[in-house]
Write a protein that holds these residues in place. Structure first.
Motif, PDB file in Angstrom:
ATOM      1  N   GLU A 273     -17.981 -22.688  -1.716  1.00  0.00           N
ATOM      2  CA  GLU A 273     -17.491 -24.023  -0.823  1.00  0.00           C
ATOM      3  C   GLU A 273     -16.685 -23.006  -0.050  1.00  0.00           C
ATOM      4  OE1 GLU A 273     -16.179 -28.365   0.441  1.00  0.00           O
ATOM      5  OE2 GLU A 273     -15.678 -27.716  -2.145  1.00  0.00           O
ATOM      6  N   ASP A 274     -16.045 -23.552   1.480  1.00  0.00           N
ATOM      7  CA  ASP A 274     -15.450 -22.193   2.758  1.00  0.00           C
ATOM      8  C   ASP A 274     -14.755 -23.158   2.354  1.00  0.00           C
ATOM      9  OD1 ASP A 274     -14.271 -20.783   4.134  1.00  0.00           O
ATOM     10  OD2 ASP A 274     -14.941 -21.470   5.730  1.00  0.00           O
ATOM     11  N   SER A 277     -13.338 -25.406   5.651  1.00  0.00           N
ATOM     12  CA  SER A 277     -14.642 -26.238   6.152  1.00  0.00           C
ATOM     13  C   SER A 277     -14.226 -27.434   5.045  1.00  0.00           C
ATOM     14  CB  SER A 277     -15.783 -25.432   6.391  1.00  0.00           C
ATOM     15  OG  SER A 277     -16.091 -25.757   5.514  1.00  0.00           O
ATOM     16  N   ARG A 278     -13.489 -27.848   4.220  1.00  0.00           N
ATOM     17  CA  ARG A 278     -13.130 -28.578   3.385  1.00  0.00           C
ATOM     18  C   ARG A 278     -12.542 -30.416   3.940  1.00  0.00           C
ATOM     19  NH1 ARG A 278     -14.548 -30.587  -1.099  1.00  0.00           N
ATOM     20  NH2 ARG A 278     -13.826 -32.457  -2.360  1.00  0.00           N
ATOM     21  N   SER A 279     -13.279 -31.238   3.809  1.00  0.00           N
ATOM     22  CA  SER A 279     -12.745 -31.907   4.196  1.00  0.00           C
ATOM     23  C   SER A 279     -13.250 -33.443   3.272  1.00  0.00           C
ATOM     24  CB  SER A 279     -13.939 -32.817   5.971  1.00  0.00           C
ATOM     25  OG  SER A 279     -14.564 -32.816   5.697  1.00  0.00           O
ATOM     26  N   SER A 282     -16.858 -33.779   2.541  1.00  0.00           N
ATOM     27  CA  SER A 282     -17.536 -32.971   2.268  1.00  0.00           C
ATOM     28  C   SER A 282     -18.728 -32.730   0.969  1.00  0.00           C
ATOM     29  CB  SER A 282     -16.536 -31.197   1.790  1.00  0.00           C
ATOM     30  OG  SER A 282     -15.824 -31.074   2.523  1.00  0.00           O
ATOM     31  N   GLU A 283     -18.065 -33.337  -0.759  1.00  0.00           N
ATOM     32  CA  GLU A 283     -18.970 -34.265  -1.014  1.00  0.00           C
ATOM     33  C   GLU A 283     -20.419 -34.583  -1.406  1.00  0.00           C
ATOM     34  OE1 GLU A 283     -17.764 -35.561  -5.098  1.00  0.00           O
ATOM     35  OE2 GLU A 283     -16.615 -34.032  -4.815  1.00  0.00           O
ATOM     36  N   SER A 286     -22.983 -32.195   1.605  1.00  0.00           N
ATOM     37  CA  SER A 286     -23.352 -31.532   0.640  1.00  0.00           C
ATOM     38  C   SER A 286     -24.228 -31.597  -0.784  1.00  0.00           C
ATOM     39  CB  SER A 286     -22.068 -30.122  -0.300  1.00  0.00           C
ATOM     40  OG  SER A 286     -21.317 -31.607  -1.251  1.00  0.00           O
ATOM     41  N   ASP A 304     -29.924 -30.398   2.877  1.00  0.00           N
ATOM     42  CA  ASP A 304     -28.255 -31.671   3.210  1.00  0.00           C
ATOM     43  C   ASP A 304     -28.003 -32.427   3.691  1.00  0.00           C
ATOM     44  OD1 ASP A 304     -27.167 -30.159   4.043  1.00  0.00           O
ATOM     45  OD2 ASP A 304     -26.838 -28.360   2.781  1.00  0.00           O
ATOM     46  N   GLU A 327     -25.749 -30.097  13.709  1.00  0.00           N
ATOM     47  CA  GLU A 327     -24.432 -29.655  13.964  1.00  0.00           C
ATOM     48  C   GLU A 327     -23.469 -30.412  14.533  1.00  0.00           C
ATOM     49  OE1 GLU A 327     -21.221 -27.542  11.609  1.00  0.00           O
ATOM     50  OE2 GLU A 327     -23.137 -27.359  11.399  1.00  0.00           O
ATOM     51  N   ARG A 330     -20.842 -32.841  12.912  1.00  0.00           N
ATOM     52  CA  ARG A 330     -19.981 -32.872  12.408  1.00  0.00           C
ATOM     53  C   ARG A 330     -18.742 -33.318  12.461  1.00  0.00           C
ATOM     54  NH1 ARG A 330     -19.353 -29.351   7.978  1.00  0.00           N
ATOM     55  NH2 ARG A 330     -21.131 -27.840   8.469  1.00  0.00           N
TER      56      ARG A 330
END
Length: 447
Positions: A273-274, A277-279, A282-283, A286, A304, A327, A330
């Motif tokens: 994971e980058d 870009s985690r928020s 994220s989980e 993904s 995903d 995208e 997001r």
């Protein structure tokens, strides 16, 4: 096979739509799975009311050679009924979660269908003759007194109107504590696997009273549970290999030759994971909702929430291709979380030659990606473009700023109209797209 659209390639055009036009859609009529058989001759759909509808491809007519044959209803039957588990006080829905065809061995067709708990093997066969001239009963079924029979006749087969019968040949029950999310027929054509949130079982098609548990990720203490199984599939050529995906965005490939219980995987596919870009989401985004091997068996595709990834089975550390599906959503994850759409499970599928892939989105949009040219297209399944042979116009979503004439604003997308289930004909450019209670069939229009 040509690319997905544009240029010198073919374009997609409308062929058929099945289902009622009503604004008020009954919950039971919502399509929950779509699947072509191995030849593409039959197309099966399952719905939330537990029904399976099978469409058969009609041969093209000589009067209209430019039109490919249409798919017409071949058989409809009630596969599952609502049940109640009295021990757990649980209602078991009749909704069909998955349908998988078995390769055809004789004149009859066989398919597996499953709801949350029970898998059934159905035989679909044709009857166009009936026996007449019985010795012990009249034609209307009344029995004849044996003492009145003075001569013996040989019953003869007489032609009758074609009847398509669906009969349950096997019922595989009581093997899953949790909800079944996947079934997959093995390449040996005599075993198949079924997966729920925490376990995967291997069955023999002839044996209903036992199955082998080949994966069990249930922790001793359920409070330590960190991930669940989301999908599983057998390899198309190697009957000992299967994969399963998890809610953490990882895929495990297992080899049944290594051990009877495949808790230890042979390969582990995960993209790092980058951190930038985690928020909070994220989980959730993904989590993998679908995994499909390519027909060649060399690649697998995972879906995903925001993207489709293609993995080479020989490279575990990252996917070889990543395609962004929507995208532009997001920035909308917060409202998608509030209305539960972020938990929608989109499926994906390959075309017959593995050169293109397809998956669904919102607003009745579906996406296609050409793996060779890296071009992609967004198309819409709607009744507005449902004139015969009407070419599908590519759709574009604007994400802010000035909106062009043909674009649709991301804020006006309808999140209640979603395409979760799609299927691609194994040999031709014919696709089936389930939009709520309607099944759209599109085909290529050669320029």
């Amino acid at each position: 096979m040509a690319g997905v659209a544009g240029g010198n390639d073919f374009q997609w055009c409308f062929s058929q739509v099945k289902g009622a036009i009503d604004e008020d859609v009954a919950e039971a009529d919502i399509i929950s799975t779509v699947e072509f058989n191995y030849s593409g001759e039959l197309l099966a759909t399952g719905d939330k009311g537990g029904r399976v509808v099978i469409f058969q491809h009609e041969q093209e007519s000589k009067n209209r050679p430019h039109l490919r044959g249409e798919y017409n209803v071949y058989s409809t039957f009630q596969s599952h009924e609502p049940e109640f588990d009295y021990l757990k006080s649980l209602e078991i829905e009749e909704k069909i979660n998955k349908i998988r065809w078995l390769p055809q061995q004789n004149a009859a067709h066989f398919l597996l269908s499953t709801n949350d708990k029970t898998i059934k093997l159905w035989k679909i066969s044709e009857r166009d003759k009936r026996a007449e001239g019985y010795n012990l009963k009249y034609e209307d079924g009344r029995l004849i007194d044996p003492f009145r029979i003075t001569s013996l006749r040989v019953p003869v087969l007489m032609p009758m109107d074609l009847m398509v019968e669906a009969s349950p040949r096997r019922i595989f029950a009581n093997a899953h504590t949790y909800h079944i999310n996947s079934i997959s027929v093995n390449s040996d054509h005599e075993t198949y696997l079924s997966a729920d949130d925490l376990r995967i079982n291997l069955w023999h098609l002839e044996i209903t009273d036992r199955s082998f548990n080949i994966v069990d990720i249930k922790p001793a203490n359920m409070e330590e549970l960190t991930e669940v199984i989301t999908a599983a599939e057998c390899h198309p050529h190697q009957c000992n290999v299967f994969v399963y995906s998890s809610s953490k965005g990882t895929i495990r490939l297992c080899d049944m030759r290594a051990a009877a219980l495949c808790d230890r995987h042979s390969k582990f596919f995960e993209e790092p994971e980058d951190p930038s870009s985690r928020s909070f989401f994220s989980e959730i985004i993904s989590s993998i909702s679908d995994v499909k091997f390519s027909h060649s068996g060399r690649y697998m595709m995972t879906r995903d929430y925001l993207s489709v990834k293609v993995w080479d089975l020989n490279m575990e550390n990252r996917p070889v291709e990543t395609y962004q599906v929507h995208e532009y959503l997001r920035s909308k994850l917060c409202s998608l979380y509030e209305n539960d759409c972020i938990f929608d499970k989109f499926e994906c599928c390959w075309n017959g030659s593995d050169s293109a892939i397809m998956t669904g989105s919102y607003n009745n949009f579906f996406r296609m990606f050409d793996r060779n040219t890296r071009r992609d297209i967004t198309l819409e399944a709607s009744r507005e473009s449902s004139k015969p042979r009407a070419t599908l116009k590519p759709r574009k979503v604007s994400t802010g700023g000035k909106r062009k004439k043909d674009e649709i604003s991301v804020d006006s997308l309808d999140f209640n109209k979603k395409i979760l289930h799609t299927a691609w004909h194994p040999k031709e450019n014919v696709i089936a797209v389930a939009a709520t209670n309607n099944l759209y069939i599109f085909q290529d229009k050669i320029n």
